[in-house]
Design an enzyme around this catalytic site. Structure first.
Site, short mmCIF file in Angstrom:
data_model
loop_
_atom_site.label_atom_id
_atom_site.label_comp_id
_atom_site.label_asym_id
_atom_site.label_seq_id
_atom_site.Cartn_x
_atom_site.Cartn_y
_atom_site.Cartn_z
CG HIS A 1 46.02 39.43 42.24
ND1 HIS A 1 45.78 40.62 42.91
CD2 HIS A 1 44.94 39.24 41.42
CE1 HIS A 1 44.64 41.13 42.51
NE2 HIS A 1 44.11 40.32 41.61
CG ASP B 1 48.70 41.62 44.05
OD1 ASP B 1 48.77 41.41 42.83
OD2 ASP B 1 47.62 41.81 44.64
CB SER C 1 41.18 41.29 41.93
OG SER C 1 41.88 42.05 40.97
#
Length: 256
Positions: free
Chosen positions: A228, A198, A97
């Site tokens: 995610h 996601d 991320s």
């Protein structure tokens, strides 16, 4: 960090000294090393020197994160990169991320130091219209509901904050924009692993990277069974296998 603020469980950094290939991995925004350590341990088991630091403002209270900016998170990683390069012959940077965005920024800023990049669901852009309100909203409310633990696999916990601090989030979007503009400066081989399902990062980032990345080698791999936080999800083994093979190919190291 205040002396009386205790660390959250799972927020401890991870370090393992191994062979001549170093791997620096970063967790994501509001998250903790808990989301990355299993991946890091698996690469350490393959003989690599691994570092998984705790980013500034993380691992305590979300209010502490609101007192930091993206440069604070980046500076800590950059120091780790310099130390790792002094120890190792080759260095790979990676992350999940926001950690993926930071890894790409390191690769853009230090092309002579970074030999390969591995990112999992990195964040460099978002179509969420609420983000346009951040410059004003951050002065009105300190936080919004949490974005952590987007994981399909039951029983997993990345030990993320229970709230999303808005001043820090706004700073994070500045990291996105600046790094997106520098993608052409990333010349190290890139492995980009992405979950189609996601619920935190949309498809704008992968489109940006495909269009702008300067890497002569860029591999894109889907993680079909994960959300995610794929590093703790059903495709965690796939992430380890593909990243270990990629690292071996592009650093002259060994896989397993």
């Amino acid at each position: 960090m205040n002396a009386d603020v205790s660390r959250l469980p799972g927020s401890e950094p991870f370090s393992a000294d191994g062979g001549p290939v170093g791997v620096l991995l970063s967790h994501g925004f509001t998250g903790s090393p808990a989301s990355i350590v299993p991946w890091g341990r698996a690469l350490a088991d393959r003989g690599h020197t691994v570092r998984v630091p705790l980013l500034a403002g993380h691992g305590t209270r979300w209010q502490d994160l609101n007192a930091t900016r993206w440069t604070d998170w980046y500076d800590g990683l950059e120091r780790e990169l310099v130390e790792l390069r002094e120890r190792c012959e080759r260095v790979v940077v990676g992350g999940l991320s926001m950690g993926g965005a930071l890894a790409l920024r390191l690769a853009a800023d230090h092309p002579e130091t970074v030999d390969a990049v591995v990112v999992v669901n990195p964040a460099l852009a978002s179509g969420d219209p609420r983000l346009r309100l951040l410059p004003v909203l951050k002065h009105l409310v300190p936080s919004l509901p949490a974005i952590g633990n987007d994981i399909a696999k039951p029983g997993q916990d990345e030990h993320a904050y229970p709230r999303t601090p808005l001043k820090a989030l706004h700073s994070g979007t500045q990291l996105w924009r600046e790094t997106a503009d520098l993608l052409g400066d990333v010349t190290a081989p890139l492995l980009f692993l992405r979950s189609p399902q996601d619920h935190v990062v949309d498809g704008l980032t992968i489109d940006l990277v495909r269009d702008r990345i300067g890497s002569p080698v860029a591999e894109f791999v889907e993680l079909p069974r994960s959300y995610h936080v794929a590093t703790l999800d059903h495709d965690a083994d796939l992430i380890v296998e593909r990243s270990a093979a990629f690292i071996a190919t592009h650093t002259g190291g060994h896989d397993g």
